[in-house]
Write a protein that holds these residues in place. Structure first.
Motif, PDB file in Angstrom:
ATOM      1  N   VAL A 154      -1.447   5.578 -10.647  1.00  0.00           N
ATOM      2  CA  VAL A 154      -2.579   6.471 -10.408  1.00  0.00           C
ATOM      3  C   VAL A 154      -2.340   7.214  -9.100  1.00  0.00           C
ATOM      4  O   VAL A 154      -2.397   6.612  -8.023  1.00  0.00           O
ATOM      5  CB  VAL A 154      -3.906   5.685 -10.330  1.00  0.00           C
ATOM      6  N   PRO A 155      -2.038   8.511  -9.149  1.00  0.00           N
ATOM      7  CA  PRO A 155      -1.848   9.263  -7.896  1.00  0.00           C
ATOM      8  C   PRO A 155      -3.140   9.304  -7.089  1.00  0.00           C
ATOM      9  O   PRO A 155      -4.233   9.379  -7.664  1.00  0.00           O
ATOM     10  CB  PRO A 155      -1.464  10.668  -8.394  1.00  0.00           C
ATOM     11  N   PRO A 156      -3.058   9.249  -5.774  1.00  0.00           N
ATOM     12  CA  PRO A 156      -4.276   9.377  -4.960  1.00  0.00           C
ATOM     13  C   PRO A 156      -4.960  10.721  -5.223  1.00  0.00           C
ATOM     14  O   PRO A 156      -4.293  11.756  -5.301  1.00  0.00           O
ATOM     15  CB  PRO A 156      -3.753   9.300  -3.524  1.00  0.00           C
ATOM     16  N   PRO A 157      -6.265  10.724  -5.396  1.00  0.00           N
ATOM     17  CA  PRO A 157      -6.973  11.991  -5.584  1.00  0.00           C
ATOM     18  C   PRO A 157      -6.784  12.905  -4.369  1.00  0.00           C
ATOM     19  O   PRO A 157      -6.510  12.437  -3.263  1.00  0.00           O
ATOM     20  CB  PRO A 157      -8.435  11.557  -5.726  1.00  0.00           C
ATOM     21  N   PRO A 158      -6.905  14.211  -4.561  1.00  0.00           N
ATOM     22  CA  PRO A 158      -6.748  15.150  -3.440  1.00  0.00           C
ATOM     23  C   PRO A 158      -7.646  14.781  -2.255  1.00  0.00           C
ATOM     24  O   PRO A 158      -8.821  14.462  -2.429  1.00  0.00           O
ATOM     25  CB  PRO A 158      -7.168  16.490  -4.055  1.00  0.00           C
ATOM     26  N   GLY A 159      -7.056  14.794  -1.062  1.00  0.00           N
ATOM     27  CA  GLY A 159      -7.800  14.505   0.148  1.00  0.00           C
ATOM     28  C   GLY A 159      -7.869  13.034   0.522  1.00  0.00           C
ATOM     29  O   GLY A 159      -8.361  12.704   1.605  1.00  0.00           O
ATOM     30  N   LEU A 160      -7.390  12.160  -0.352  1.00  0.00           N
ATOM     31  CA  LEU A 160      -7.408  10.722  -0.063  1.00  0.00           C
ATOM     32  C   LEU A 160      -5.974  10.208   0.052  1.00  0.00           C
ATOM     33  O   LEU A 160      -5.089  10.665  -0.669  1.00  0.00           O
ATOM     34  CB  LEU A 160      -8.151   9.954  -1.152  1.00  0.00           C
ATOM     35  N   VAL A 161      -5.770   9.259   0.954  1.00  0.00           N
ATOM     36  CA  VAL A 161      -4.407   8.758   1.192  1.00  0.00           C
ATOM     37  C   VAL A 161      -4.405   7.234   1.206  1.00  0.00           C
ATOM     38  O   VAL A 161      -5.394   6.597   1.591  1.00  0.00           O
ATOM     39  CB  VAL A 161      -3.845   9.284   2.528  1.00  0.00           C
ATOM     40  N   PRO A 162      -3.285   6.612   0.808  1.00  0.00           N
ATOM     41  CA  PRO A 162      -3.176   5.150   0.875  1.00  0.00           C
ATOM     42  C   PRO A 162      -3.143   4.660   2.320  1.00  0.00           C
ATOM     43  O   PRO A 162      -2.551   5.297   3.196  1.00  0.00           O
ATOM     44  CB  PRO A 162      -1.849   4.859   0.170  1.00  0.00           C
ATOM     45  N   VAL A 163      -3.789   3.531   2.560  1.00  0.00           N
ATOM     46  CA  VAL A 163      -3.849   2.900   3.875  1.00  0.00           C
ATOM     47  C   VAL A 163      -3.220   1.511   3.764  1.00  0.00           C
ATOM     48  O   VAL A 163      -3.648   0.712   2.924  1.00  0.00           O
ATOM     49  CB  VAL A 163      -5.307   2.779   4.352  1.00  0.00           C
ATOM     50  N   PRO A 164      -2.222   1.194   4.583  1.00  0.00           N
ATOM     51  CA  PRO A 164      -1.620  -0.144   4.512  1.00  0.00           C
ATOM     52  C   PRO A 164      -2.546  -1.207   5.087  1.00  0.00           C
ATOM     53  O   PRO A 164      -3.303  -0.948   6.027  1.00  0.00           O
ATOM     54  CB  PRO A 164      -0.348   0.001   5.350  1.00  0.00           C
ATOM     55  N   VAL A 165      -2.490  -2.403   4.511  1.00  0.00           N
ATOM     56  CA  VAL A 165      -3.293  -3.534   4.971  1.00  0.00           C
ATOM     57  C   VAL A 165      -2.338  -4.651   5.390  1.00  0.00           C
ATOM     58  O   VAL A 165      -1.788  -5.354   4.544  1.00  0.00           O
ATOM     59  CB  VAL A 165      -4.254  -4.039   3.875  1.00  0.00           C
ATOM     60  N   ASP A 166      -2.126  -4.799   6.680  1.00  0.00           N
ATOM     61  CA  ASP A 166      -1.290  -5.881   7.196  1.00  0.00           C
ATOM     62  C   ASP A 166      -2.121  -7.160   7.268  1.00  0.00           C
ATOM     63  O   ASP A 166      -3.297  -7.137   7.658  1.00  0.00           O
ATOM     64  CB  ASP A 166      -0.747  -5.537   8.574  1.00  0.00           C
ATOM     65  N   MET A 167      -1.507  -8.291   6.905  1.00  0.00           N
ATOM     66  CA  MET A 167      -2.250  -9.546   6.826  1.00  0.00           C
ATOM     67  C   MET A 167      -1.394 -10.702   7.321  1.00  0.00           C
ATOM     68  O   MET A 167      -0.167 -10.605   7.384  1.00  0.00           O
ATOM     69  CB  MET A 167      -2.699  -9.796   5.371  1.00  0.00           C
ATOM     70  N   PRO A 205       9.865 -11.807  -3.945  1.00  0.00           N
ATOM     71  CA  PRO A 205      10.998 -12.152  -3.091  1.00  0.00           C
ATOM     72  C   PRO A 205      11.650 -10.926  -2.473  1.00  0.00           C
ATOM     73  O   PRO A 205      11.334  -9.781  -2.829  1.00  0.00           O
ATOM     74  CB  PRO A 205      11.945 -12.841  -4.069  1.00  0.00           C
ATOM     75  N   PRO A 206      12.564 -11.122  -1.530  1.00  0.00           N
ATOM     76  CA  PRO A 206      13.305  -9.990  -0.951  1.00  0.00           C
ATOM     77  C   PRO A 206      13.965  -9.146  -2.042  1.00  0.00           C
ATOM     78  O   PRO A 206      14.524  -9.675  -2.995  1.00  0.00           O
ATOM     79  CB  PRO A 206      14.355 -10.678  -0.073  1.00  0.00           C
ATOM     80  N   GLY A 207      13.856  -7.839  -1.883  1.00  0.00           N
ATOM     81  CA  GLY A 207      14.451  -6.916  -2.840  1.00  0.00           C
ATOM     82  C   GLY A 207      13.626  -6.626  -4.071  1.00  0.00           C
ATOM     83  O   GLY A 207      14.007  -5.791  -4.901  1.00  0.00           O
ATOM     84  N   ALA A 208      12.465  -7.280  -4.217  1.00  0.00           N
ATOM     85  CA  ALA A 208      11.636  -7.085  -5.405  1.00  0.00           C
ATOM     86  C   ALA A 208      10.937  -5.734  -5.378  1.00  0.00           C
ATOM     87  O   ALA A 208      10.557  -5.232  -4.321  1.00  0.00           O
ATOM     88  CB  ALA A 208      10.596  -8.197  -5.509  1.00  0.00           C
ATOM     89  N   ARG A 209      10.766  -5.163  -6.573  1.00  0.00           N
ATOM     90  CA  ARG A 209       9.966  -3.949  -6.685  1.00  0.00           C
ATOM     91  C   ARG A 209       8.491  -4.243  -6.395  1.00  0.00           C
ATOM     92  O   ARG A 209       8.054  -5.386  -6.438  1.00  0.00           O
ATOM     93  CB  ARG A 209      10.094  -3.376  -8.095  1.00  0.00           C
ATOM     94  N   GLY A 210       7.743  -3.196  -6.096  1.00  0.00           N
ATOM     95  CA  GLY A 210       6.316  -3.324  -5.889  1.00  0.00           C
ATOM     96  C   GLY A 210       5.560  -3.023  -7.167  1.00  0.00           C
ATOM     97  O   GLY A 210       6.113  -3.066  -8.270  1.00  0.00           O
ATOM     98  N   GLN A 211       4.279  -2.712  -7.009  1.00  0.00           N
ATOM     99  CA  GLN A 211       3.443  -2.295  -8.128  1.00  0.00           C
ATOM    100  C   GLN A 211       2.779  -0.980  -7.761  1.00  0.00           C
ATOM    101  O   GLN A 211       2.073  -0.890  -6.748  1.00  0.00           O
ATOM    102  CB  GLN A 211       2.386  -3.345  -8.465  1.00  0.00           C
ATOM    103  N   ALA A 212       3.026   0.030  -8.560  1.00  0.00           N
ATOM    104  CA  ALA A 212       2.504   1.363  -8.285  1.00  0.00           C
ATOM    105  C   ALA A 212       0.986   1.343  -8.169  1.00  0.00           C
ATOM    106  O   ALA A 212       0.305   0.438  -8.686  1.00  0.00           O
ATOM    107  CB  ALA A 212       2.935   2.324  -9.388  1.00  0.00           C
ATOM    108  N   LEU A 213       0.440   2.336  -7.487  1.00  0.00           N
ATOM    109  CA  LEU A 213      -1.005   2.447  -7.321  1.00  0.00           C
ATOM    110  C   LEU A 213      -1.711   2.369  -8.672  1.00  0.00           C
ATOM    111  O   LEU A 213      -1.308   3.025  -9.636  1.00  0.00           O
ATOM    112  CB  LEU A 213      -1.347   3.755  -6.618  1.00  0.00           C
ATOM    113  N   HIS A 214      -2.781   1.578  -8.708  1.00  0.00           N
ATOM    114  CA  HIS A 214      -3.487   1.336  -9.964  1.00  0.00           C
ATOM    115  C   HIS A 214      -4.901   0.865  -9.652  1.00  0.00           C
ATOM    116  O   HIS A 214      -5.276   0.700  -8.486  1.00  0.00           O
ATOM    117  CB  HIS A 214      -2.756   0.277 -10.802  1.00  0.00           C
ATOM    118  N   GLN A 215      -5.687   0.633 -10.694  1.00  0.00           N
ATOM    119  CA  GLN A 215      -7.052   0.104 -10.562  1.00  0.00           C
ATOM    120  C   GLN A 215      -7.156  -1.158 -11.414  1.00  0.00           C
ATOM    121  O   GLN A 215      -6.816  -1.151 -12.601  1.00  0.00           O
ATOM    122  CB  GLN A 215      -8.082   1.139 -11.040  1.00  0.00           C
ATOM    123  N   ASP A 216      -7.662  -2.238 -10.847  1.00  0.00           N
ATOM    124  CA  ASP A 216      -7.715  -3.503 -11.575  1.00  0.00           C
ATOM    125  C   ASP A 216      -8.601  -3.447 -12.809  1.00  0.00           C
ATOM    126  O   ASP A 216      -8.296  -4.054 -13.839  1.00  0.00           O
ATOM    127  CB  ASP A 216      -8.202  -4.625 -10.653  1.00  0.00           C
TER     128      ASP A 216
END
Length: 280
Positions: free
Chosen positions: A191-204, A124-135
């Motif tokens: 999980v911090p992104p490894p050096p040289g890699l960056v998060p990419v947003p996925v709009d849906m 819902p509005p105002g909710a926290r997210g979930q930090a970078l991780h691996q399933d």
């Protein structure tokens, strides 16, 4: 990087050529997006099912809201995620085992697939997210990994806490997580992104499905809007060749038959939440 579906505008390509294009993107980047795999009417009915489930009150072990009547309560305590809804909801079970998901998943994995888990996030509005991780840090599928099918149930973008993925991490081993910031993440692992890699947003948009490798680092930021939910239905799947999985994830064939796999070590529910007595 611009993230878009591999099919023509307005319709997914589930013919053999289109499916191979999805597979190529999945193997190269660790994820692929199939636009419009489900219709708006199907997504609306699914959301109505979960609205009714919430209105019906707690379902122990699956949906356990708390602090609903307390002003300023954590939005995720009022609207918690629903765990394994396919065990208590026939529409959720049908979604998890849908033939369209099966068709894509079997091309991506190159073998028969088993369903291992379902979840529904209200966010819902105002909710926290979930930090970078691996399933697969949680499912512990051996050998190999799991695959997620993440179904958008709202317009999802950066404003309301859409997913971010880190292409290339699907080729890497599981990382040892750090402690997340509890102000922005409901889950402890980061999980911090490894050096040289960056998060990419996925709009849906509603009905789009993001398929991604269980080793792919991904996560989401808080929902910063005042009036927009970011609802999503998530299924986790494994290849039929998997030999072990965490005990929390009893597997089914895509026709619904139970398949018992030996238990792997170190597994747990997806996302270890911070204790309620914390900052939120």
């Amino acid at each position: 990087m611009t993230v878009s579906g591999n099919g023509a505008a307005g319709a997914p390509l589930l013919d053999p050529v289109g499916l191979l294009r999805y597979r190529d993107g999945f193997e190269e980047d660790g994820f692929t997006v199939v636009r419009g795999l489900f219709g708006a009417d199907e997504i609306e009915r699914l959301c109505e099912e979960f609205a009714a489930l919430r209105a019906g009150g707690p379902v122990p072990g699956h949906f356990e809201p708390r602090a609903a009547d307390i002003p300023g309560a954590d939005p995720l305590h009022v609207w918690p995620r629903v765990m394994q809804p396919h065990r208590i909801s026939e529409p959720a079970r049908r979604m998890l085992l849908d033939a369209r998901l099966r068709t894509v998943l079997e091309v991506l994995l190159g073998e028969e697939v088993l369903a291992a888990q379902s979840m529904f996030y209200f966010k819902p509005p105002g909710a926290r997210g979930q930090a970078l991780h691996q399933d697969n840090f949680y499912l512990r599928v051996e050998p190999g990994t799991c695959v997620a099918a993440w179904v958008a149930c709202d317009v999802i973008d950066r404003a309301n806490g859409g997913l971010e993925v880190v292409p290339g991490t699907h080729r890497m081993d599981l990382f040892c997580p750090e402690l997340a910031d509890p102000e922005v993440s409901f889950a402890r692992e980061y999980v911090p992104p490894p050096p040289g890699l960056v998060p990419v947003p996925v709009d849906m948009r509603p009905g789009d499905v993001l398929f991604f490798n269980g080793s792919l680092v991904h996560g989401s930021q808080p929902n910063g809007t005042d009036d927009r939910f970011r609802r999503s239905f998530i299924g986790h799947y494994v290849g039929r060749s998997a030999e072990r999985i965490g005990a929390f994830y009893p597997t089914l064939t895509m026709s619904g038959a139970r398949v018992v796999l030996p238990e792997s070590e170190g597994a747990g529910p997806c996302g270890t939440e911070f204790a309620p007595q914390g900052p939120h």
